[in-house]
Design an enzyme around this catalytic site. Structure first.
Site, mmCIF file in Angstrom:
data_model
loop_
_atom_site.group_PDB
_atom_site.id
_atom_site.type_symbol
_atom_site.label_atom_id
_atom_site.label_comp_id
_atom_site.label_asym_id
_atom_site.label_seq_id
_atom_site.Cartn_x
_atom_site.Cartn_y
_atom_site.Cartn_z
ATOM 1 N N GLU A 70 -15.803 5.310 -14.079
ATOM 2 C CA GLU A 70 -16.863 5.494 -13.091
ATOM 3 C C GLU A 70 -17.923 6.488 -13.541
ATOM 4 O O GLU A 70 -19.110 6.298 -13.296
ATOM 5 C CB GLU A 70 -16.282 5.957 -11.751
ATOM 6 C CG GLU A 70 -17.382 6.184 -10.715
ATOM 7 C CD GLU A 70 -16.874 6.503 -9.328
ATOM 8 O OE1 GLU A 70 -17.683 6.413 -8.390
ATOM 9 O OE2 GLU A 70 -15.694 6.851 -9.180
ATOM 10 N N ASP A 88 -10.873 5.165 -12.276
ATOM 11 C CA ASP A 88 -11.590 5.988 -11.305
ATOM 12 C C ASP A 88 -10.837 7.310 -11.228
ATOM 13 O O ASP A 88 -9.725 7.365 -10.688
ATOM 14 C CB ASP A 88 -11.641 5.324 -9.938
ATOM 15 C CG ASP A 88 -12.657 5.984 -9.012
ATOM 16 O OD1 ASP A 88 -12.979 7.159 -9.249
ATOM 17 O OD2 ASP A 88 -13.124 5.332 -8.065
ATOM 18 N N ILE A 90 -11.290 10.118 -9.539
ATOM 19 C CA ILE A 90 -11.058 10.529 -8.154
ATOM 20 C C ILE A 90 -11.749 9.511 -7.258
ATOM 21 O O ILE A 90 -12.976 9.550 -7.093
ATOM 22 C CB ILE A 90 -11.584 11.946 -7.856
ATOM 23 C CG1 ILE A 90 -10.910 12.983 -8.753
ATOM 24 C CG2 ILE A 90 -11.355 12.301 -6.384
ATOM 25 C CD1 ILE A 90 -11.408 14.408 -8.547
ATOM 26 N N ASP A 91 -10.996 8.594 -6.706
ATOM 27 C CA ASP A 91 -11.565 7.641 -5.752
ATOM 28 C C ASP A 91 -11.471 8.266 -4.362
ATOM 29 O O ASP A 91 -10.384 8.622 -3.906
ATOM 30 C CB ASP A 91 -10.781 6.321 -5.781
ATOM 31 C CG ASP A 91 -11.404 5.301 -4.850
ATOM 32 O OD1 ASP A 91 -12.503 4.827 -5.167
ATOM 33 O OD2 ASP A 91 -10.803 5.008 -3.798
ATOM 34 N N THR A 93 -14.221 10.691 -3.488
ATOM 35 C CA THR A 93 -14.720 12.034 -3.828
ATOM 36 C C THR A 93 -15.186 12.798 -2.592
ATOM 37 O O THR A 93 -14.975 14.012 -2.486
ATOM 38 C CB THR A 93 -15.861 11.934 -4.852
ATOM 39 O OG1 THR A 93 -15.373 11.299 -6.033
ATOM 40 C CG2 THR A 93 -16.382 13.310 -5.220
ATOM 41 N N ASP A 215 -13.030 0.830 -8.648
ATOM 42 C CA ASP A 215 -12.488 0.980 -7.298
ATOM 43 C C ASP A 215 -11.364 -0.011 -7.017
ATOM 44 O O ASP A 215 -10.442 0.291 -6.267
ATOM 45 C CB ASP A 215 -13.586 0.780 -6.245
ATOM 46 C CG ASP A 215 -14.690 1.819 -6.329
ATOM 47 O OD1 ASP A 215 -14.361 3.003 -6.446
ATOM 48 O OD2 ASP A 215 -15.872 1.437 -6.287
#
Length: 267
Positions: A70, A88, A90-91, A93, A215
């Site tokens: 990402e 990802d 940190i999905d 954020t 995602d």
């Protein structure tokens, strides 16, 4: 290839857990926050550090593999050939910044376009959702059962409230009747966890008009392993390298919503 996938799986699990520890340790430090495409599209120093952590280890251990991430430290891919890690760091954020919960690390590993390995790690709850193609899906050491049928009126649907108000991606009149028909709706602010929850049976379906590969990559692998269905709003296959509309759910429920709401609205 099987033994190679086992090796990849072992390394991936180790790195996901170590990345989770890095994130936990960051809670006592100052968080640097920036915006990307708009004021609500946040990125932190931890997003960047965790992605770089994965890239460093992948390139050292599997130099022939490709990486799609990402935060832009991976590659720009035009083909699904070879082994691709879709990450990802940190999905969720915004949740990470404001709540320090309801976020996850998401790692999907695809070989020639086929989802082979998926990890979604809910760091705060220490829930690691993981799957190997053809070998089932798990939450930590607990195997997730195959999804049971449910009707629309009994379903819990994950859906961001934005999509049932005026917006430029989907006509709210498509989703409003569905929201009225289901038992309830939820929104956790992290696609990875919502996909994991569908796989675990905590949610019955998840719908969003726009989602990037990082995602959904890991989540689709989990969904497939428990007998769920994952498509775009047209009911066709998701493009692994582009943004897509995403609709996942229990098989009969997916068909019912697709036919009676999405396709009916387009007739």
């Amino acid at each position: 290839m099987l033994s190679n996938l086992e090796t990849i799986y072992t390394y991936a699990e180790k790195w996901v857990r170590e990345a989770g520890e890095l994130i936990k340790q960051s809670f006592s430090k100052e968080l640097l926050i920036q915006t990307k495409s708009n004021p609500n599209d946040l990125v932190t120093n931890m997003d960047k550090e965790v992605e770089q952590y994965f890239i460093k280890h992948i390139r050292e251990t599997f130099p022939e593999h490709h990486i799609l991430g990402e935060e832009g430290y991976g590659e720009k891919l035009e083909s699904t050939d070879g082994t691709i890690w879709i990450i990802d760091p940190i999905d969720g954020t915004m949740n990470f910044v404001h709540q320090q919960r309801n976020f996850a690390i998401s790692v999907g590993i695809y070989v020639d376009g086929v989802g082979e390995i998926g990890f979604i790690y809910d760091v705060i709850h220490d829930e690691l959702y993981h799957a190997r193609r053809g070998q089932g899906a798990y939450m930590n050491d607990i195997e997730l059962p195959k999804l049971e049928p449910v009707s629309v009126k009994e379903a819990i649907l994950a859906l961001n409230a934005t999509w049932v108000t005026k917006n430029f991606r989907i006509d709210p009149s498509v989703l409003s009747p569905l929201v009225t028909a289901v038992r309830g709706t939820r929104s956790y602010g992290t696609a990875a966890i919502e996909l994991a929850y569908v796989a675990a049976g905590r949610l019955d379906a998840y719908i969003t008009p726009r989602l990037a590969p990082w995602d959904f990559a890991a989540g689709l692998i989990l969904i497939n392993e428990v007998g769920g269905v994952a498509t775009n709003f047209e009911g066709t296959e998701v493009d692994l390298l582009k943004q897509n509309s995403i609709f996942v759910g229990k098989p009969e429920l997916h068909e019912e919503i697709l036919e009676n709401y999405f396709k009916k609205a387009s007739r």
